[in-house]
Scaffold this motif. Structure first.
Motif, mmCIF file in Angstrom:
data_model
loop_
_atom_site.group_PDB
_atom_site.id
_atom_site.type_symbol
_atom_site.label_atom_id
_atom_site.label_comp_id
_atom_site.label_asym_id
_atom_site.label_seq_id
_atom_site.Cartn_x
_atom_site.Cartn_y
_atom_site.Cartn_z
ATOM 1 N N ALA A 72 55.561 -32.585 -26.306
ATOM 2 C CA ALA A 72 55.599 -34.027 -26.565
ATOM 3 C C ALA A 72 54.265 -34.683 -26.222
ATOM 4 N N HIS A 73 53.756 -35.484 -27.161
ATOM 5 C CA HIS A 73 52.560 -36.293 -26.965
ATOM 6 C C HIS A 73 52.814 -37.657 -27.583
ATOM 7 N N LYS A 74 51.956 -38.607 -27.274
ATOM 8 C CA LYS A 74 51.997 -39.876 -27.972
ATOM 9 C C LYS A 74 51.702 -39.605 -29.444
ATOM 10 N N SER A 90 64.299 -33.467 -23.873
ATOM 11 C CA SER A 90 63.256 -33.936 -22.962
ATOM 12 C C SER A 90 62.082 -34.517 -23.747
ATOM 13 N N GLU A 91 61.717 -33.884 -24.860
ATOM 14 C CA GLU A 91 60.646 -34.417 -25.707
ATOM 15 C C GLU A 91 61.028 -35.774 -26.275
ATOM 16 N N THR A 116 60.350 -41.633 -26.663
ATOM 17 C CA THR A 116 61.035 -42.908 -26.885
ATOM 18 C C THR A 116 61.308 -43.714 -25.619
ATOM 19 N N GLY A 117 61.346 -43.035 -24.474
ATOM 20 C CA GLY A 117 61.752 -43.703 -23.237
ATOM 21 C C GLY A 117 63.256 -43.837 -23.101
ATOM 22 N N TYR A 124 65.867 -45.982 -32.875
ATOM 23 C CA TYR A 124 64.440 -46.099 -32.516
ATOM 24 C C TYR A 124 63.574 -45.493 -33.628
ATOM 25 N N PHE A 125 63.915 -44.287 -34.049
ATOM 26 C CA PHE A 125 63.096 -43.626 -35.061
ATOM 27 C C PHE A 125 63.247 -44.277 -36.435
#
Length: 307
Positions: free
Chosen positions: A168-170, A187-188, A193-194, A209-210
């Motif tokens: 996971a990255h920005k 977890s990713e 997304t938080g 969110y997506f």
């Protein structure tokens, strides 16, 4: 009938140390065994695609070293088209150091090498690939700028794009606009997304969110709990197959590749494809290694037929 798929991604030589347990900070442990095998998220996913019956291309980079030669030859043994794997004269082939405990759990340290040095030059001469494929898959072990360029080109050819945002990255916001389906693990997903994935409400909130980011189709892999999916046709949870894991390395990659190999481009058979991917992953975790553990189409179908 399986799809024609291109995987844009990483190629690593995995070296695994087998230990009873993970070391504490500052502690030295003796390994029971050591082994090396083909790996890297991109490579693993392409192997899963190919062994599940998909015609498979690979787009990536290796170093001008023995490891790069070894990886190209290993992928060719699985009938993967490696003609679009470039040679980086300045950086070595990617490598990964895997620590595997007695319970089949692992931690992994990765040297990106040629994977991380990749530029959009790798896409030159890939026009015939985009003309031929149904699906393009990418992960985050190679630069997002290259993925963005590839996804843009893919959409010009009406190719379905699948983004596995691992590790996971920005995410470059524009990349989401060219992504048809995003497939993080729990977890990713939370890191991106938080939103914590503790229950169904969290999963549905993540789907919303997506959607706001432009992606209508979501998978969240939940380990032993299964896979949550949200598409235009509905939402649901496809349960995992219960098995005793000996090595979870490449479990997620096996799932992604096997799933994509069976997925219709209109996503109308998403549950069937998810079940196939889950079964493939359940077989992979019962064997040692990354690419060596990935099952064939016939093995998955036989396992699905078992009562």
């Amino acid at each position: 009938m399986s799809n024609t798929i291109a995987v844009l991604g990483s190629i690593n030589v995995d070296t695994t140390y087998h230990v009873e347990r993970f070391p504490q900070p500052g502690e030295t442990l003796s390994a029971r065994d050591k082994s090396s095998a083909p790996g890297g998220k991109g490579c693993n996913q392409s192997v899963a695609c190919a062994r599940s019956g998909a015609k498979t291309y690979f787009i990536g980079m290796v170093g001008a070293d023995n490891e790069g030669k070894f990886m190209r030859e290993a992928m060719q043994e699985d009938h993967i088209d490696t003609s679009h794997i470039g040679i980086d004269e300045l950086h070595g082939t990617g490598t990964a150091l895997v620590t595997l405990d007695a319970n089949g759990q692992n931690d992994i340290m990765v040297y990106g090498g040629a994977n991380q040095a990749m530029t959009t030059d790798v896409l030159k001469n890939c026009g015939p690939v985009f003309d031929d494929i149904d699906i393009l898959i990418a992960q985050f072990e190679t630069p997002q700028a290259v993925t963005l360029a590839a996804f843009k080109e893919a959409k010009k050819h009406n190719v379905v794009t699948i983004l596995n945002p691992a590790p996971a990255h920005k995410i470059i916001p524009e990349l989401l606009q060219y992504t048809d389906l995003i497939a993080p693990n729990e977890s990713e997903s939370a890191l991106i997304t938080g939103i914590e994935i503790n229950d169904e409400a969290g999963m549905k909130k993540t789907a919303e969110y997506f959607k706001k980011e432009g992606i209508d189709n979501l998978l969240i892999t939940l380990g032993s709990r299964g896979v949550f999916y949200s598409t235009a046709s509905g939402q649901g949870l496809v349960p995992a197959f219960k098995v005793k894991a000996v090595d979870t390395t490449a479990a997620g990659d096996t799932f992604i590749g096997a799933f994509a190999s069976q997925l219709k481009t209109d996503l109308s058979n998403v549950v069937e494809a998810l079940t196939f991917g889950q079964r493939a992953s359940s077989l992979a975790v019962q064997k040692m290694g990354a690419a060596p553990s990935i099952p064939s189409y016939d093995e998955v179908k036989a396992a699905l037929a078992e009562k």
